[in-house]
Design a protein around this motif. Structure first.
Motif, PDB file in Angstrom:
ATOM      1  N   GLU A 170      41.503   0.220  -0.348  1.00 36.56           N
ATOM      2  CA  GLU A 170      40.975   1.533  -0.066  1.00 36.56           C
ATOM      3  C   GLU A 170      41.171   1.791   1.599  1.00 36.56           C
ATOM      4  OE1 GLU A 170      39.528  -0.885  -1.859  1.00 36.56           O
ATOM      5  OE2 GLU A 170      39.651  -0.254  -3.814  1.00 36.56           O
ATOM      6  N   GLU A 171      40.691   0.801   2.406  1.00 35.05           N
ATOM      7  CA  GLU A 171      40.725   1.064   3.601  1.00 35.05           C
ATOM      8  C   GLU A 171      42.147   1.384   4.287  1.00 35.05           C
ATOM      9  OE1 GLU A 171      37.244  -2.115   5.144  1.00 35.05           O
ATOM     10  OE2 GLU A 171      39.274  -2.517   4.993  1.00 35.05           O
ATOM     11  N   TYR A 172      43.143   0.871   3.752  1.00 27.64           N
ATOM     12  CA  TYR A 172      44.595   0.928   4.026  1.00 27.64           C
ATOM     13  C   TYR A 172      45.051   2.415   3.579  1.00 27.64           C
ATOM     14  CZ  TYR A 172      49.772   0.170   4.691  1.00 27.64           C
ATOM     15  OH  TYR A 172      51.078   0.160   5.021  1.00 27.64           O
ATOM     16  N   LEU A 173      44.502   2.712   2.424  1.00 31.31           N
ATOM     17  CA  LEU A 173      44.844   4.162   1.973  1.00 31.31           C
ATOM     18  C   LEU A 173      44.244   5.251   2.736  1.00 31.31           C
ATOM     19  CD1 LEU A 173      46.378   5.347  -0.575  1.00 31.31           C
ATOM     20  CD2 LEU A 173      44.092   5.531  -1.482  1.00 31.31           C
ATOM     21  N   LYS A 174      43.041   4.892   3.342  1.00 29.49           N
ATOM     22  CA  LYS A 174      42.410   5.934   3.977  1.00 29.49           C
ATOM     23  C   LYS A 174      42.888   6.011   5.505  1.00 29.49           C
ATOM     24  CE  LYS A 174      37.675   7.387   5.487  1.00 29.49           C
ATOM     25  NZ  LYS A 174      36.437   6.990   5.350  1.00 29.49           N
ATOM     26  N   ASN A 175      42.993   4.746   6.358  1.00 37.25           N
ATOM     27  CA  ASN A 175      43.213   4.823   7.676  1.00 37.25           C
ATOM     28  C   ASN A 175      44.380   3.990   7.991  1.00 37.25           C
ATOM     29  OD1 ASN A 175      41.275   6.802   8.551  1.00 37.25           O
ATOM     30  ND2 ASN A 175      39.741   5.509   8.295  1.00 37.25           N
ATOM     31  N   GLY A 176      44.757   2.829   7.140  1.00 37.39           N
ATOM     32  CA  GLY A 176      45.599   1.928   7.670  1.00 37.39           C
ATOM     33  C   GLY A 176      47.087   2.223   7.799  1.00 37.39           C
TER      34      GLY A 176
END
Length: 326
Positions: free
Chosen positions: A296-302
Motif C-alpha cells: 500500500e505504501e509503495y502504491l501510494k508514494n514509493g
C-alpha cells in the motif's frame, strides 16, 4: 577455505556494455541527444562516458542482430580484490571466467560471472583514465570534459536496475553475501514477500536495484540504466531537449524510494530504458536499517511520489499490482 587478510570490496559501478540492433539510432540517442562524449571507436565498438566520468568509458555500444546487455562492469577497491573475489566466488560454486588485460579496450585483467538471475557482472580494477582531446577538454583540472557541451549532458553514470522473473530474495542474498552490497530500501507484496530491492556499495541509495516481476519473459532482463544530472533545473532542461528531439519520455517526477527526481526515456536503437536521475539522498550511517515499503505504501508514494503517473514506461498502479503477485 583459504583465509584472506581482508574482505574484497567493490568500489563503484564502472560501465555497461550494450549491444544494439540499430547502432546508428543508439549513437544518435546516447551520443548526440543525451550528450555522452565518445572516447574512442575500435573494432566497431563505440566507447562513451559523461563529461564528469574519469574512466575510459561508462558505456560501450556495439552492433548486434538483437539488443541486450553483454555485461555490467564494477571496479574493485584494490587490484588484488579481483583475484580474491574470483577465489571466493569459485569456492561458493560460481563459474568465473578470466578476461585478459586489453580484451576490453583500456581495461586491465578482469573476471566475469553470472548472478543467480543470469545477469553477467564483470569485476576489474585497472582502467585507463583517458584524457579528453584539447577541443573538448575542461579548463578545470578536476573535470574531464567541458560542462553541458551538447545535449542533455549528464555528469556521470549512477546506477543500474535489473529486472528478473526470479526470486528477489535469492538475488539480493547473493549480492549481499558474495559481493558485499548493502540493502538500503525494499518493497514487499501483500504476502510480505520482497519483490523489489535497492542496494549499494557506496553512499548512494542504490548502485543496483533488482525488480522481480511476472512481466519478465527472461530471468536476466534490464529495467534501466541511469545517468546523473546535477539538479532539478538540469532535469527540466533535459525535458525540453527531449521534446525538441521528438523523443517520448515519462516524467519529470519524483520517487518516494530514493527521493530522486527522474525522467525515463528509451533508446530507439536498442529499446534500453534510460533514467535521467537527480537529487536523492546519501547514506553515511554504518548501522543503516533497510527501509521496508508495504504494498500500500509503495502504491501510494514509493514509486511516484509526484509527477507523471500516466504512461506505460514507469511502474504505475497496474504494474505495481503485477509486482505484488510475484
Amino acid at each position: 577455505m583459504e583465509k584472506f587478510l581482508y574482505a574484497p570490496e567493490i568500489a563503484k559501478l564502472g560501465h555497461v556494455s550494450l549491444v544494439s540492433a540499430d547502432l546508428e539510432k543508439s549513437l544518435w540517442f546516447f551520443r548526440d541527444t543525451i550528450g555522452l562524449e565518445e572516447t574512442e571507436v575500435v573494432d566497431g565498438v563505440h566507447y562513451l562516458r559523461a563529461w564528469g566520468d574519469f574512466e575510459h568509458h561508462t558505456l560501450s555500444i556495439t552492433a548486434g542482430e538483437t539488443s541486450y546487455i553483454d555485461h555490467i562492469g564494477w571496479r574493485t577497491k584494490r587490484r588484488e580484490d579481483v583475484a580474491t573475489f574470483a577465489k571466493l566466488l569459485e569456492d561458493a560454486g560460481t563459474e568465473v571466467r578470466w578476461i585478459q588485460a586489453g580484451d576490453e579496450l583500456a581495461q586491465g585483467e578482469a573476471i566475469r560471472f553470472e548472478l543467480p538471475s543470469g545477469h553477467r557482472f564483470e569485476l576489474y580494477y585497472d582502467m585507463e583514465k583517458t584524457p579528453a582531446d584539447e577541443s573538448r577538454k575542461s579548463v578545470l583540472k578536476n573535470q574531464t570534459y567541458k560542462s553541458w557541451a551538447k545535449g542533455v549532458s549528464p555528469r556521470r553514470i549512477d546506477h543500474v536496475n535489473l529486472q528478473t522473473s526470479e526470486d528477489n530474495s535469492v538475488i539480493v542474498k547473493y549480492l549481499q553475501e558474495a559481493l558485499g552490497f548493502k540493502l538500503r530500501e525494499y518493497f514487499v507484496n501483500p504476502d510480505d514477500i520482497p519483490v523489489a530491492s535497492w542496494l549499494s556499495v557506496t553512499n548512494l541509495v542504490h548502485d543496483v536495484a533488482i525488480i522481480s516481476t511476472p512481466r519478465s519473459k527472461e530471468p536476466n532482463e534490464m529495467h534501466h540504466i541511469a545517468y546523473w544530472l546535477d539538479n532539478a533545473q538540469d532535469l527540466l532542461r533535459a525535458a525540453d531537449i527531449l521534446c525538441e528531439a521528438e523523443v517520448q519520455f515519462v516524467g519529470p517526477g519524483k520517487h518516494g524510494i530514493s527521493q530522486a527526481m527522474y525522467i525515463y526515456v528509451k533508446d530507439p536503437g536498442s529499446g534500453l530504458r534510460l533514467e535521467i536521475f537527480t537529487n536523492s539522498y546519501l547514506i553515511f550511517e554504518p548501522d543503516w536499517e533497510p527501509v521496508k515499503w508495504t504494498y500500500e505504501e509503495y502504491l501510494k508514494n514509493g514509486s511516484a511520489y509526484w509527477g507523471d503517473r500516466r504512461r506505460d514506461d514507469v511502474v504505475r498502479e497496474e504494474q505495481v499490482k503485477e509486482l505484488a503477485k510475484s
